[in-house]
Write a protein that holds these residues in place. Structure first.
Motif, PDB file in Angstrom:
ATOM      1  N   UNK A  37      53.744   0.682  62.541  1.00  0.00           N
ATOM      2  CA  UNK A  37      54.723   1.392  62.808  1.00  0.00           C
ATOM      3  C   UNK A  37      54.885   1.536  64.468  1.00  0.00           C
ATOM      4  N   UNK A  38      56.044   2.125  65.183  1.00  0.00           N
ATOM      5  CA  UNK A  38      55.928   2.284  66.291  1.00  0.00           C
ATOM      6  C   UNK A  38      55.942   3.799  66.869  1.00  0.00           C
ATOM      7  N   UNK A  39      55.687   3.869  67.738  1.00  0.00           N
ATOM      8  CA  UNK A  39      55.250   5.407  68.463  1.00  0.00           C
ATOM      9  C   UNK A  39      56.865   5.617  69.095  1.00  0.00           C
ATOM     10  N   UNK A  40      57.116   6.833  69.330  1.00  0.00           N
ATOM     11  CA  UNK A  40      58.550   7.071  69.788  1.00  0.00           C
ATOM     12  C   UNK A  40      58.615   6.522  71.199  1.00  0.00           C
ATOM     13  N   UNK A  41      59.746   5.808  71.676  1.00  0.00           N
ATOM     14  CA  UNK A  41      60.092   5.344  72.823  1.00  0.00           C
ATOM     15  C   UNK A  41      59.083   4.249  73.339  1.00  0.00           C
ATOM     16  N   UNK A  42      58.443   3.677  72.238  1.00  0.00           N
ATOM     17  CA  UNK A  42      57.503   2.477  72.744  1.00  0.00           C
ATOM     18  C   UNK A  42      58.410   1.283  72.916  1.00  0.00           C
ATOM     19  N   UNK A  50      64.366  -4.169  73.314  1.00  0.00           N
ATOM     20  CA  UNK A  50      63.089  -4.178  73.763  1.00  0.00           C
ATOM     21  C   UNK A  50      62.676  -2.612  73.512  1.00  0.00           C
ATOM     22  N   UNK A  51      63.640  -1.756  72.712  1.00  0.00           N
ATOM     23  CA  UNK A  51      63.156  -0.667  72.598  1.00  0.00           C
ATOM     24  C   UNK A  51      62.747  -0.487  70.993  1.00  0.00           C
ATOM     25  N   UNK A  52      61.840   0.388  70.869  1.00  0.00           N
ATOM     26  CA  UNK A  52      61.186   0.799  69.612  1.00  0.00           C
ATOM     27  C   UNK A  52      62.371   1.836  69.143  1.00  0.00           C
ATOM     28  N   UNK A  53      62.659   2.716  69.830  1.00  0.00           N
ATOM     29  CA  UNK A  53      63.645   3.756  69.398  1.00  0.00           C
ATOM     30  C   UNK A  53      64.869   3.209  69.478  1.00  0.00           C
ATOM     31  N   UNK A  54      65.821   3.585  68.455  1.00  0.00           N
ATOM     32  CA  UNK A  54      67.130   2.914  68.317  1.00  0.00           C
ATOM     33  C   UNK A  54      68.189   4.205  68.799  1.00  0.00           C
ATOM     34  N   UNK A  55      68.982   3.491  69.426  1.00  0.00           N
ATOM     35  CA  UNK A  55      70.147   4.568  69.820  1.00  0.00           C
ATOM     36  C   UNK A  55      70.852   5.273  68.662  1.00  0.00           C
TER      37      UNK A  55
END
Ligand code: HEC
Length: 196
Positions: A37-42, A50-55
């Motif tokens: 899983x991803x950490x927030x904003x990783x 390239x961002x894990x967090x989606x808009x």
């Protein structure tokens, strides 16, 4: 047999003490130490940006945050400032407006609204006198808009003061203005005799 296995276990446990190593520890129970899983904003190579967090999907509205009526939050309808305060005027609104005005506006505009608040006088400049004819002539929507977005050197207060309270402040400013703009007509007939 049992004694032997106990001894082995004790040895194994002891072997873990006192030694230093750069190797990762032996994991008997990895539990959830590593998770896919991803950490927030990783960072993520998976998404093109390239961002894990989606808009959030455009147009997403948080619960209780729907602002259907734009003019209620800006004081502007079309090209014009709203003429009248959309909140029904009553004693509770004025009381709320007063406390909020005295918290947020009075430091600069003074509790009387004359612009000689404690910050202004100490800083050596004056905030606008809210009893000035120009401000008296503004519509409720324009006052609200100034409180919301600021104007020139005056900061906006939309992040500090919720819209409901900004409208309460506008109602209270109108009451304040009455104190200098009032005429005999504002005085109940039975009290007029005592007014000079
Ligand atoms: C940090 C000080 C400060 C605070 C707090 C402040 N004001 Fe002001 N306000 C000013 C200054 C300075 C001006 C004059 C801006 C200019 O002309 O550059 C001004 C101007 C105004 C004007 C007149 C705008 C115009 O067109 O000349 C209104 C109306 C007003 N403020 C309302 C409010 C209200 C309502 C609040 C509270 C929500 C508030 N202000 C809080 C400093 C402040």
């Amino acid at each position: 047999m049992r004694a032997a296995s106990m001894a082995t276990l004790a040895l194994l446990l002891l072997a873990g003490c006192g030694t230093t190593t750069r190797k990762p520890p032996i994991e008997i129970f990895p539990d959830m130490d590593r998770q896919p899983r991803y950490n927030a904003l990783a960072e993520s190579p998976f998404f093109p940006d390239g961002r894990a967090s989606r808009m959030p999907v455009p147009g997403t509205v948080a619960v209780g945050q729907l602002r259907e009526d734009d003019s209620y939050y800006t004081g502007i309808s079309g090209n014009l400032y709203l003429g009248r305060n959309p909140r029904p005027l009553d004693a509770a609104l004025l009381a709320r407006g007063r406390t909020q005005f005295e918290v947020y506006c009075a430091p600069c505009h003074d509790r009387a609204g004359d612009g000689r608040g404690i910050v202004s006088t100490r800083a050596g400049w004056l905030a606008v006198n809210l009893h000035e004819e120009r401000v008296v002539q503004m519509t409720d929507g324009e006052l609200f808009n100034v409180a919301t977005f600021g104007r020139r050197t005056m900061p906006g207060y939309r992040f500090q003061i919720p819209a409901d309270d900004r409208w309460a402040i506008v109602a209270y400013i109108r009451a304040l203005q009455r104190t200098t703009q009032g005429t005999l007509v504002d005085v109940p007939p039975e009290l007029r005799k005592g007014v000079r």
